[in-house]
Design a protein around this motif. Structure first.
Motif, PDB file in Angstrom:
ATOM      1  N   LEU A 100       0.905  -1.201   0.075  1.00  0.00           N
ATOM      2  CA  LEU A 100       0.121   0.100   0.148  1.00  0.00           C
ATOM      3  C   LEU A 100       0.884   1.222   0.041  1.00  0.00           C
ATOM      4  O   LEU A 100       2.032   1.375   0.394  1.00  0.00           O
ATOM      5  CB  LEU A 100      -0.973   0.134   1.350  1.00  0.00           C
ATOM      6  N   ASN A 101       0.225   2.338  -0.624  1.00  0.00           N
ATOM      7  CA  ASN A 101       0.867   3.610  -0.396  1.00  0.00           C
ATOM      8  C   ASN A 101       0.119   4.138   0.893  1.00  0.00           C
ATOM      9  O   ASN A 101      -0.970   3.883   1.205  1.00  0.00           O
ATOM     10  CB  ASN A 101       0.571   4.454  -1.383  1.00  0.00           C
ATOM     11  N   PHE A 102       1.085   4.987   1.765  1.00  0.00           N
ATOM     12  CA  PHE A 102       0.475   5.703   2.841  1.00  0.00           C
ATOM     13  C   PHE A 102       1.178   7.298   3.062  1.00  0.00           C
ATOM     14  O   PHE A 102       2.392   7.324   2.546  1.00  0.00           O
ATOM     15  CB  PHE A 102       0.699   4.949   4.028  1.00  0.00           C
ATOM     16  N   ARG A 103       0.590   8.081   3.382  1.00  0.00           N
ATOM     17  CA  ARG A 103       0.743   9.385   3.605  1.00  0.00           C
ATOM     18  C   ARG A 103       0.323   9.968   4.879  1.00  0.00           C
ATOM     19  O   ARG A 103      -0.937   9.919   5.159  1.00  0.00           O
ATOM     20  CB  ARG A 103       0.347  10.272   2.531  1.00  0.00           C
ATOM     21  N   THR A 104       1.129  10.502   5.682  1.00  0.00           N
ATOM     22  CA  THR A 104       0.740  11.094   7.083  1.00  0.00           C
ATOM     23  C   THR A 104       1.594  11.866   7.761  1.00  0.00           C
ATOM     24  O   THR A 104       2.974  11.927   7.482  1.00  0.00           O
ATOM     25  CB  THR A 104       0.323   9.901   8.126  1.00  0.00           C
ATOM     26  N   VAL A 105       1.267  12.809   8.602  1.00  0.00           N
ATOM     27  CA  VAL A 105       2.179  13.662   9.399  1.00  0.00           C
ATOM     28  C   VAL A 105       2.095  13.011  10.851  1.00  0.00           C
ATOM     29  O   VAL A 105       2.857  13.809  11.791  1.00  0.00           O
ATOM     30  CB  VAL A 105       1.828  14.879   9.327  1.00  0.00           C
ATOM     31  N   GLN A 106       1.330  12.021  11.027  1.00  0.00           N
ATOM     32  CA  GLN A 106       1.253  11.524  12.533  1.00  0.00           C
ATOM     33  C   GLN A 106       2.166  10.409  12.786  1.00  0.00           C
ATOM     34  O   GLN A 106       2.529   9.623  11.891  1.00  0.00           O
ATOM     35  CB  GLN A 106      -0.258  11.216  13.036  1.00  0.00           C
ATOM     36  N   PRO A 107       2.857  10.349  13.900  1.00  0.00           N
ATOM     37  CA  PRO A 107       4.065   9.601  14.165  1.00  0.00           C
ATOM     38  C   PRO A 107       3.182   7.727  14.224  1.00  0.00           C
ATOM     39  O   PRO A 107       4.244   7.157  13.884  1.00  0.00           O
ATOM     40  CB  PRO A 107       4.489   9.850  15.425  1.00  0.00           C
ATOM     41  N   SER A 108       1.993   7.807  14.649  1.00  0.00           N
ATOM     42  CA  SER A 108       1.775   6.350  14.918  1.00  0.00           C
ATOM     43  C   SER A 108       0.001   6.227  14.286  1.00  0.00           C
ATOM     44  O   SER A 108      -0.563   6.989  14.211  1.00  0.00           O
ATOM     45  CB  SER A 108       1.608   6.017  16.452  1.00  0.00           C
ATOM     46  N   GLY A 109      -0.014   4.953  13.901  1.00  0.00           N
ATOM     47  CA  GLY A 109      -1.340   4.568  13.244  1.00  0.00           C
ATOM     48  C   GLY A 109      -1.331   3.290  12.714  1.00  0.00           C
ATOM     49  O   GLY A 109      -0.267   2.657  12.333  1.00  0.00           O
ATOM     50  N   LYS A 144      12.958   5.871  10.590  1.00  0.00           N
ATOM     51  CA  LYS A 144      11.945   6.033  11.635  1.00  0.00           C
ATOM     52  C   LYS A 144      11.286   7.463  11.622  1.00  0.00           C
ATOM     53  O   LYS A 144      10.633   8.295  12.347  1.00  0.00           O
ATOM     54  CB  LYS A 144      12.567   6.071  13.052  1.00  0.00           C
ATOM     55  N   GLN A 145      11.211   7.957  10.141  1.00  0.00           N
ATOM     56  CA  GLN A 145      10.574   9.276   9.851  1.00  0.00           C
ATOM     57  C   GLN A 145       9.601   9.067   8.761  1.00  0.00           C
ATOM     58  O   GLN A 145       9.741   9.978   7.809  1.00  0.00           O
ATOM     59  CB  GLN A 145      11.766  10.376   9.455  1.00  0.00           C
ATOM     60  N   TYR A 146       8.844   8.236   8.639  1.00  0.00           N
ATOM     61  CA  TYR A 146       8.028   8.009   7.361  1.00  0.00           C
ATOM     62  C   TYR A 146       6.551   8.778   7.499  1.00  0.00           C
ATOM     63  O   TYR A 146       5.714   8.610   7.195  1.00  0.00           O
ATOM     64  CB  TYR A 146       7.497   6.388   7.268  1.00  0.00           C
ATOM     65  N   ASN A 147       6.676   9.502   8.801  1.00  0.00           N
ATOM     66  CA  ASN A 147       5.487  10.528   8.957  1.00  0.00           C
ATOM     67  C   ASN A 147       5.941  11.910   8.695  1.00  0.00           C
ATOM     68  O   ASN A 147       5.428  12.887   9.135  1.00  0.00           O
ATOM     69  CB  ASN A 147       5.169  10.400  10.508  1.00  0.00           C
ATOM     70  N   ASP A 148       6.453  11.838   7.379  1.00  0.00           N
ATOM     71  CA  ASP A 148       6.774  13.334   6.871  1.00  0.00           C
ATOM     72  C   ASP A 148       5.837  13.692   5.982  1.00  0.00           C
ATOM     73  O   ASP A 148       6.417  14.894   5.296  1.00  0.00           O
ATOM     74  CB  ASP A 148       8.331  13.105   6.162  1.00  0.00           C
ATOM     75  N   GLY A 149       4.887  13.390   5.796  1.00  0.00           N
ATOM     76  CA  GLY A 149       3.719  14.098   4.880  1.00  0.00           C
ATOM     77  C   GLY A 149       3.903  13.720   3.429  1.00  0.00           C
ATOM     78  O   GLY A 149       3.368  14.012   2.427  1.00  0.00           O
ATOM     79  N   ARG A 150       4.953  12.889   3.102  1.00  0.00           N
ATOM     80  CA  ARG A 150       5.252  12.338   1.654  1.00  0.00           C
ATOM     81  C   ARG A 150       4.566  10.836   1.416  1.00  0.00           C
ATOM     82  O   ARG A 150       4.432  10.250   2.434  1.00  0.00           O
ATOM     83  CB  ARG A 150       7.082  12.402   1.383  1.00  0.00           C
ATOM     84  N   THR A 151       4.487  10.345   0.368  1.00  0.00           N
ATOM     85  CA  THR A 151       3.777   9.108  -0.149  1.00  0.00           C
ATOM     86  C   THR A 151       4.936   8.272   0.007  1.00  0.00           C
ATOM     87  O   THR A 151       6.066   8.363  -0.698  1.00  0.00           O
ATOM     88  CB  THR A 151       3.118   9.218  -1.542  1.00  0.00           C
ATOM     89  N   HIS A 152       4.801   7.102   0.756  1.00  0.00           N
ATOM     90  CA  HIS A 152       5.578   5.784   0.928  1.00  0.00           C
ATOM     91  C   HIS A 152       4.876   4.659   0.670  1.00  0.00           C
ATOM     92  O   HIS A 152       3.864   4.489   0.808  1.00  0.00           O
ATOM     93  CB  HIS A 152       6.139   5.844   2.108  1.00  0.00           C
ATOM     94  N   PHE A 153       5.754   3.595   0.250  1.00  0.00           N
ATOM     95  CA  PHE A 153       5.067   2.499  -0.425  1.00  0.00           C
ATOM     96  C   PHE A 153       5.663   1.258   0.222  1.00  0.00           C
ATOM     97  O   PHE A 153       6.836   1.283   0.552  1.00  0.00           O
ATOM     98  CB  PHE A 153       5.347   2.267  -2.069  1.00  0.00           C
ATOM     99  N   LEU A 154       4.920   0.501   0.896  1.00  0.00           N
ATOM    100  CA  LEU A 154       5.391  -0.727   1.707  1.00  0.00           C
ATOM    101  C   LEU A 154       4.882  -2.038   1.299  1.00  0.00           C
ATOM    102  O   LEU A 154       3.757  -1.995   0.464  1.00  0.00           O
ATOM    103  CB  LEU A 154       5.104  -0.646   3.087  1.00  0.00           C
TER     104      LEU A 154
END
Length: 1179
Positions: A763-772, A807-817
């Motif tokens: 999935l792609n995810f994009r967030t500015v929150q550290p946990s979820g 550990k900085q994937y809550n940077d508001g950019r789109t990431h794919f896992l």
């Protein structure tokens, strides 16, 4: 005696109550209509759907069915025929075997041959085949060529009284000799002629700057499409029109003419030619020399710069307005070029480079291209040939392409490792019919597919073929550089090297592009062509209704275009009863259906939050009339077609019908409709800005199947005012591949999966929150989850955790896992770079439920202890065991809780930092603003993040509307720019250990986050105020026990609320807005309670408060605080500040604020050399 299908019966008669399982009868002894009785054990039976022809509700057309010796027997509903109701009966048309399709009665407007028993029409398309009484058309709805009159109501089609034999089909007015061929040809030639005159006048009068204005390369492309170098005296012949697609030609001509006419109008209105400098005048004079039209594109890069100079240096009335309008029209022209649905003919030497206008970032995860292709094996023997290529200009990086190799259609792609070739061997190209066949290639992560659909021929049904494959290794992303990406079709220009699998001879045949990632795309939106002459090589005709998916004429609106019908009364008059009908299919929340405007008067039918909304004002003294209601009948954004009718009765009553059912009526003072034109699906911004009631109206995203005025049909593509809509209604337009979660939402569905044993999901995810929580499944005490924890991605399978390195994937950019589970290991891969693995524990057991249907969730769950996700998830997939890997369609999920499937508004947080030294207390100081533009030359760390539906664009002065001295709320601060945004206060009074009285004002939209926290060094004693699910929670400890007070209502509504929280020994009180008073406490004890500085406001340092505040709230809330007081005194001893800004009022824009106190941001490390320097915009 209810056969196990009911639990209750009447106590005297024994008649069963509420038969279930689709059974019916007094004793549930038979099945409901459309179901078949299957005997079972002990006299019981089951009811199964009749497969007449399909065993799904939408395509089961049997009254009843049973199974005899010869097999299934169906008794069909009216309108259906065949052993299995698989075809339409005479007098009906449709395709009952296609999911969602059905048989409809032929509609020939009473003009079919009266000697026939049935209204005879084509059994698939519904086109009438025996029109009577000098009528013609798909529904015998107009007079035949050479006749005029009213074919529907008066039925008086009469022969034209003209020497040429040709006249206007409605009025009988004779047509000029130049337009004899037909009405279609009249439209085409007239429009082409107008374009030629425009172009010639343009060249003759270019003595000032604005003669260089609108000749954007893409507009030049549109001119080329018509061959405007032809003489005005040589109109197109009938054979030219027949050789191409008539509807497409008309669409191209009218759209282009409309765009050009608008631009010319606004150029003339600007009246600023005399303000140009001598240099620009001289440059324009150079253009007037006899140069080829193509040379004008040299001037285009200078266009907006010169406009900007005029706008800034020489302000004149209306100049700014007109410049903005011209920018809009040029964007409109680009939209027109993208939607030209006409093919090009390739001769084995020609090639086209197309603008890949789709959001390039999105192509990394998923890439799909659809096209229509025609080859003729009898005329051109099938050889190995190149079809298309999307990738790096030099052919050295990731790419995807399509070719013919060894008589097979072959899909090729490379994601950084080995080439993947997927040949479609089940249908050799040499066996394709010489018609347009539909092709689609698709890649999701490593997984690829190629589809082929051959339309039905006279003796065969529609045929579908599919082949799939996957790339070896773990790379899943299409690594592309926006500066170097190219999209070649049919061939490549000289000097371009393709990867070896695609180094083949150029294509011979016809191609029409369909879509790129579901966005309509056209060959006529080209950057350049090579040896392509659309005049000499006439495009192949394509029958637009050849495929079952598009057999009914429909129009696709993408939110930017619209249809305009001028002088609507030319087809029917406003009368005692005036009726408008429109059939709409959409999943959008908002969008205009149709709009009429005349000065101050207007009539608007729109979709608002999914519900129909009608507003109109014909000059009424008491203002506009409004019909707005949340009735279920008014909600139509469910991806199904709905027929919406508006009837204006006796000039004083508006009646709204949905699906032929009356919903609402509204009366007004008697007034005749004061309109002549109608906009459908959208309108120009100048119209929407003309009335404050229309300022928030947005364009429709969806399909319109038909529009009628007074029961008269209109072909929207042929209306002279139509811009930016296209033909057809692709099913992909109604699939939801993206979802936005707000911290309290989740999506749930079921599938045959085995996440504990064999699993692959991405999935792609994009967030500015550290946990979820991103993905979740549980089976009793066993849990499988993919989550974000303090910025890191974590895969958890029954307690075995695989954690990303970064550990900085809550940077508001789109990431794919991609997460995978097999017999040997558990793997986690993020962005194709961060790969972590763990061996499968030897103690891990195989799930007892195997591949049974299981429930799973995205974005959260109703029961998990994890914090729900806040942000966007898109293009998710899992390896379901009952179907191929494909993107999940969230629209089909059974559980959709507070989730938006329309947009993804997450943006990178404005990383605004104040310096660590003591900040001055008092009104906020003037703040200077930095706006970071999204240009491809910027380092990735500096790029602003746009929402998914935005395309990268040049900076537009129209968007920079924020004051350089923004107004801030006095004594208020904004928190949440970073996860640990906060202020530290010191000098706490000794009395705090006994009692305290804190007061503050709060404004937020957050569901979670810390507002206030203080504790001792070991965090044994503490006091906190935080948000959980939007509710306020006040808590503190008394020895080993806790006092916890929680508000009943939610207060994250974006309004200011006054909050008082009091501690008096072991008792607490929470007072909100002086209305809600909540108290709690425990018996008095002799334990001492002491806390120490600092006191944290707005958030806590990383790692702090974890033991005393629930995990999903132990970080900064996002919002504003003001009037912070302790025991009636202002808190003023700020020691340190992190990520806090003034609380600004009104709208905001993307960028970073820097305060006068001296804040700064560290962007991280990236290489710099003398050729690369940071690039930014400041304000």
């Amino acid at each position: 005696n209810c056969k196990g299908h009911a639990d209750y019966c009447e106590d005297i008669t024994g008649i069963c109550i509420n038969c279930r399982d689709d059974s019916a009868g007094d004793f549930c002894e038979r099945c409901q209509d459309g179901y078949m009785l299957v005997p079972g054990v002990g006299g019981r039976h089951t009811c199964q759907p009749c497969a007449c022809p399909l065993s799904i509700l939408s395509n089961n057309f049997a009254v009843h069915c049973d199974r005899g010796l010869a097999g299934l027997r169906c008794k069909c509903q009216d309108g259906y025929a065949g052993h299995f109701c698989e075809r339409c009966a005479p007098g009906y048309y449709g395709n009952p075997t296609a999911i969602g399709n059905s048989c409809k009665r032929c509609d020939c407007n009473g003009n079919s041959d009266p000697n026939l028993i049935f209204n005879e029409c084509h059994n698939m398309t519904g086109h009438c085949q025996h029109c009577w009484g000098n009528t013609a058309g798909a529904n015998c709805e107009r007079c035949a060529p050479g006749f005029y009159g009213d074919a529907i109501s008066a039925k008086d089609c009469r022969e034209c009284d003209c020497e040429s034999g040709h006249c206007d089909m409605h009025t009988g007015e004779c047509l000029a000799d130049a337009f004899k061929a037909s009405l279609m040809l009249k439209y085409y030639n007239y429009t082409a002629h107008q374009l030629q005159v425009l172009a010639l006048n343009w060249m003759k009068t270019c003595r000032g700057f604005f003669n260089t204005l609108s000749l954007d390369p893409i507009l030049i492309n549109i001119i080329k499409v018509f061959g405007l170098n032809r003489s005005v005296n040589h109109p197109v012949s009938c054979s030219d029109l027949r050789a191409g697609d008539a509807n497409g030609f008309v669409q191209r001509a009218i759209s282009a003419a409309n765009v050009y006419n608008n631009i010319v109008k606004y150029i003339n209105d600007a009246e600023i030619t005399s303000l140009m400098t001598l240099n620009s005048s001289q440059r324009a004079e150079d253009v007037c020399s006899p140069l080829p039209l193509e040379n004008l594109n040299v001037l285009v890069p200078e266009l907006l710069d010169k406009l900007k100079v005029v706008e800034e240096k020489k302000p004149v009335n209306n100049v700014t307005t007109n410049i903005m309008r011209i920018r809009e029209l040029i964007a409109q022209a680009r939209s027109v070029a993208r939607k030209v649905q006409v093919s090009m003919k390739f001769n084995g030497q020609s090639s086209v480079e197309v603008h890949p206008h789709s959001h390039l970032e999105e192509l990394k995860t998923v890439t799909s291209i659809s096209l229509f292709m025609r080859v003729d094996p009898d005329k051109d023997p099938i050889e190995d040939r190149f079809i298309l290529y999307l990738g790096d200009r030099n052919g050295r990086k990731d790419y995807m392409g399509l070719a013919i190799k060894n008589d097979n259609l072959v899909y090729v792609y490379n994601l950084g490792g080995e080439d993947v070739e997927i040949p479609l061997g089940s249908k050799p190209v040499s066996q394709w019919p010489a018609v347009f066949n539909y092709i689609k290639v698709e890649r999701l992560g490593r997984h690829g597919k190629v589809f082929l659909t051959i339309p039905s021929q006279s003796s065969t049904d529609e045929q579908k073929f599919i082949q799939k494959g996957e790339a070896p290794g773990t790379d899943s992303l299409f690594d592309i550089d926006p500066k170097d990406i190219v999209f070649f079709v049919g061939g490549v220009p000289p000097g371009v090297r393709l990867p070896p699998p695609l180094s083949l001879a150029p294509f011979v045949g016809c191609i029409e592009l369909g879509s790129l990632n579901n966005d309509v795309i056209s060959l006529y939106n080209f950057k350049q062509t090579n040896k392509m002459d659309v005049v000499a090589s006439t495009p192949c005709p394509r029958y637009k209704l050849a495929f079952s998916q598009s057999r009914i004429a429909s129009y696709l609106f993408d939110g930017t275009g619209y249809a305009l019908i001028n002088n609507i009364e030319r087809r029917g008059k406003f009368g005692v009863v005036t009726r408008f009908d429109i059939a709409v299919r959409t999943v959008a929340n908002n969008g205009v259906l149709f709009l009429m405007v005349s000065g101050e008067k207007f009539f608007l039918l729109e979709l608002k939050n999914g519900f129909l909304r009608l507003m109109y004002n014909f000059g009424f003294s008491n203002g506009p009339k409004l019909l707005e209601n949340n009735l279920p009948k008014l909600q139509i954004n469910d991806a199904r077609y709905h027929e919406v009718s508006v009837i204006y009765h006796q000039s004083k009553k508006v009646i709204l019908l949905v699906d032929k059912s009356h919903v609402k009526s509204m009366e007004n003072p008697k007034t005749t409709l004061p309109f002549s034109d109608i906009y459908i699906g959208g309108a120009p911004s100048s119209i929407l800005k003309s009335r404050p009631e229309l300022s928030a109206v947005v364009g429709l995203k969806g399909c319109v199947k038909g529009f009628q005025f007074q029961k008269k049909d209109f072909n929207l593509l042929e209306e002279p005012g139509t811009i930016g809509i296209s033909s057809g209604c692709p099913e992909e337009s109604f699939m939801s591949r993206k979802a936005y979660f707000n911290g309290e939402s989740y999506l749930g569905s079921t599938a045959k999966i085995s996440p504990f044993d064999h699993f692959e999901g991405g999935l792609n995810f994009r967030t500015v929150q550290p946990s979820g929580l991103l993905f979740y499944h549980s089976d009793e005490s066993d849990e499988f989850s993919i989550s974000l924890e303090n910025g890191a991605v974590v895969l958890n399978n029954r307690g075995t955790r695989v954690k990303s390195h970064k550990k900085q994937y809550n940077d508001g950019r789109t990431h794919f896992l991609v997460a995978s589970v097999n017999n040997q290991k558990y793997s986690l891969l993020v962005d194709d770079k961060d790969k972590q693995e763990k061996k499968r524990p030897s103690s891990a057991t195989t799930s007892s439920t195997g591949s049974a249907v299981k429930t799973f969730y995205y974005g959260g769950s109703p029961s998990s202890s994890f914090k729900n996700f806040t942000g966007c998830i898109s293009y998710a997939y899992i390896n379901r065991q009952d179907r191929d890997i494909e993107p999940e369609d969230f629209q089909r999920y059974t559980e959709k809780v507070q989730t938006s499937l329309q947009d993804c508004p997450v943006q990178r947080p404005p990383a605004a930092l104040l310096s660590r030294h003591r900040a001055k207390h008092g009104p906020p100081q003037k703040v200077k603003t930095g706006i970071i533009s999204d240009r491809s030359t910027l380092p990735v760390d500096l790029k602003e993040t746009k929402t998914d539906d935005q395309e990268p664009s040049e900076p537009n002065s129209d968007s920079c509307y924020i004051s350089s001295s923004p107004r801030a709320t006095p004594q208020a601060f904004h928190y949440g720019g970073i996860a640990s945004s906060r202020q530290h206060y010191t000098n706490l009074p000794d009395s705090l250990s006994e009692r305290s009285h804190f007061a503050l004002s709060l404004k937020t939209n957050s569901s979670y986050g810390t507002i206030f926290y203080v504790s001792d060094a070991q965090e044994e004693n503490f006091m906190a105020l935080f948000l959980a699910h939007g509710k306020l929670v006040y808590t503190f400890n008394v020895a080993e026990q806790r006092v916890k007070i929680k508000s009943e209502k939610k207060y994250n509504d974006g309004s200011w609320h006054n909050v008082i929280f009091i501690r008096d020994g072991s008792k607490g009180r929470l007072i909100i807005d002086w209305l809600s008073v909540l108290e709690d406490g425990i018996p008095e004890s002799n334990n001492s309670w002491h806390v120490s500085s600092p006191l944290y406001i707005g958030g806590v340092p990383p790692g702090r408060a974890q033991k005393n505040i629930q995990t999903n709230s132990a970080y900064s809330f996002t919002g504003c605080l003001k009037n912070i007081q302790l025991d009636g005194q202002w808190l003023s001893s700020i020691m340190e500040t992190y990520g806090v800004t003034p609380c600004f009022e009104g709208v905001s824009e993307q960028g970073t604020y820097f305060s006068e106190e001296g804040g700064y941001i560290t962007l991280g490390k990236f290489p710099l050399n003398r050729k690369e320097i940071p690039n930014m915009s400041t304000k």
